[in-house]
Design a protein around this motif. Structure first.
Motif, PDB file in Angstrom:
ATOM      1  N   LEU A 123       0.770  -1.197  -0.300  1.00 17.42           N
ATOM      2  CA  LEU A 123      -0.535  -0.036   0.275  1.00 17.42           C
ATOM      3  C   LEU A 123       0.875   1.199  -0.385  1.00 17.42           C
TER       4      LEU A 123
ATOM      5  N   CYS B  26      -4.597   4.763   6.548  1.00 18.69           N
ATOM      6  CA  CYS B  26      -5.039   3.336   5.860  1.00 18.69           C
ATOM      7  C   CYS B  26      -6.174   2.815   7.052  1.00 18.69           C
TER       8      CYS B  26
ATOM      9  N   LEU C 290     -10.956  -0.885  -0.363  1.00 16.66           N
ATOM     10  CA  LEU C 290      -9.597   0.165  -0.042  1.00 16.66           C
ATOM     11  C   LEU C 290     -10.398   0.491  -1.452  1.00 16.66           C
TER      12      LEU C 290
ATOM     13  N   PRO D 157      -5.686   4.366  -0.645  1.00 12.76           N
ATOM     14  CA  PRO D 157      -6.124   3.262   0.629  1.00 12.76           C
ATOM     15  C   PRO D 157      -6.506   3.535   1.624  1.00 12.76           C
ATOM     16  N   ALA D 158      -6.350   5.140   1.983  1.00 16.64           N
ATOM     17  CA  ALA D 158      -7.095   5.924   3.165  1.00 16.64           C
ATOM     18  C   ALA D 158      -7.853   6.567   2.719  1.00 16.64           C
TER      19      ALA D 158
END
Length: 339
Positions: free
Chosen positions: A121, A130, A217, A222-223
């Motif tokens: 990631l 994340c 995600l 990815p956050a």
């Protein structure tokens, strides 16, 4: 159309057409890897893609694979701050596929199951962002008022912790081996939990099995969580039980179940830090946290025993043995919380 075990595409195609769901071309399907409970399939035609879930083929235990509950909560949460896949259709009997099933739209994104996928990631700051997002989504779920989304009757508002202790104790009786060496310790932890049940912190919609690999995600960010998955254990309950199970999955003991699991990876903050992050995100104190952690260890141990039971029923002796090896340490960790 080529059927997969547990998925009759001709019958499903007929069901979709009768339900008025637009169809273009022939149905195709593949079994999605991951998940040792319900079977999950990717189903598509020439224009659309869906995800279908149904109970496993072997070793079913009562109430563990409730498709109607899973579908209802996903449909209810549409339009809230909790990201879910759009609901499509369901059947709560065996008239279509020989078992109940539910179907949602396919949501593109990344499902992180392994430590390697987690590391990919990005740097630690990306992974921390994340984790913060995952915890924020859980806190947002717990902030949704059940009545506001038609889930006021989704479970009994009181007595959740007592029911959880009873339920997982009863599940153990269904899935244990006759000669299981852990039986006495399981009984001891069960008794200690029954004696230590605290007042319920509050009532909220709980997921029941929240961790990174039960989410999707965003492909590029990815956050950002684009969907929360696997709602089969959801109900009305105590939100601290959700938070504690999330933390227990991070504990080193879980590596005995799955040594490469993303949530057990050292890139994820330790259990105590996860608990603190949740407390801040939810604005909730962690009173009686030792009980919640002990209950989470107990629940995870019995879930593992149930998976081992299904593996034995289906001939997966190797998986059953690995899960059986994890039972004693999980129960011991639970007992240590209440010592």
């Amino acid at each position: 159309m080529t059927d997969l075990e547990g998925l009759d595409l001709i019958a499903l195609d007929r069901h979709l057409r009768e339900a008025g769901i637009p169809r273009t071309g022939e149905l195709r399907a593949e079994l999605i890897s991951g998940g040792r409970s319900n079977l999950t399939f990717a189903v598509s035609d020439d224009a659309s893609r869906w995800v279908l879930r149904r109970p496993p083929l072997h070793g079913l235990t009562p109430s563990a694979h409730d498709m109607a509950r899973e579908y209802r909560v996903v449909a209810a949460l549409a339009g809230t701050s909790v990201p879910v896949a759009p609901a499509v259709t369901m059947s709560n009997d065996d008239s279509v596929l020989g078992a109940p099933f539910q179907m949602v739209e396919y949501v593109p994104g990344r499902v992180i199951r392994t430590s390697r996928e987690l590391a990919a990631l990005g740097d630690r700051a990306t992974i921390e962002a994340c984790v913060d997002e995952l915890i924020k989504v859980l806190a947002e779920l717990h902030s949704v008022h059940p009545d506001s989304v038609g889930l006021g009757d989704f479970g009994k508002p009181n007595g959740y912790l007592e029911r959880q202790v009873r339920r997982w104790g009863s599940q153990w009786d269904l899935v244990k081996r006759a000669d299981d060496a852990c039986d006495a310790d399981v009984a001891r932890l069960h008794a200690k939990l029954a004696e230590a049940v605290p007042p319920q912190s509050r009532t909220a919609i709980v997921h029941g099995d929240y961790r990174i690999d039960n989410t999707i995600l965003h492909e590029e960010d990815p956050a950002k969580v684009v969907a929360v998955l696997d709602w089969e254990l959801s109900t009305l309950g105590d939100p601290l039980s959700d938070a504690a199970l999330m933390c227990v999955y991070r504990h080193p003991t879980f590596r005995l179940v799955n040594s490469d699991a993303a949530w057990a990876c050292e890139l994820i903050p330790a259990a105590d830090e996860l608990a603190h992050k949740y407390s801040l995100a939810a604005g909730q104190s962690l009173d009686h946290w030792d009980f919640y952690m002990a209950l989470a260890y107990f629940k995870l141990a019995i879930i593992g025993a149930g998976i081992a039971y299904r593996a034995r029923e289906g001939g997966g002796a190797e998986a059953a043995d690995r899960l059986a090896d994890a039972l004693a340490p999980l129960i011991a960790a639970g007992l240590a919380e209440l010592s």
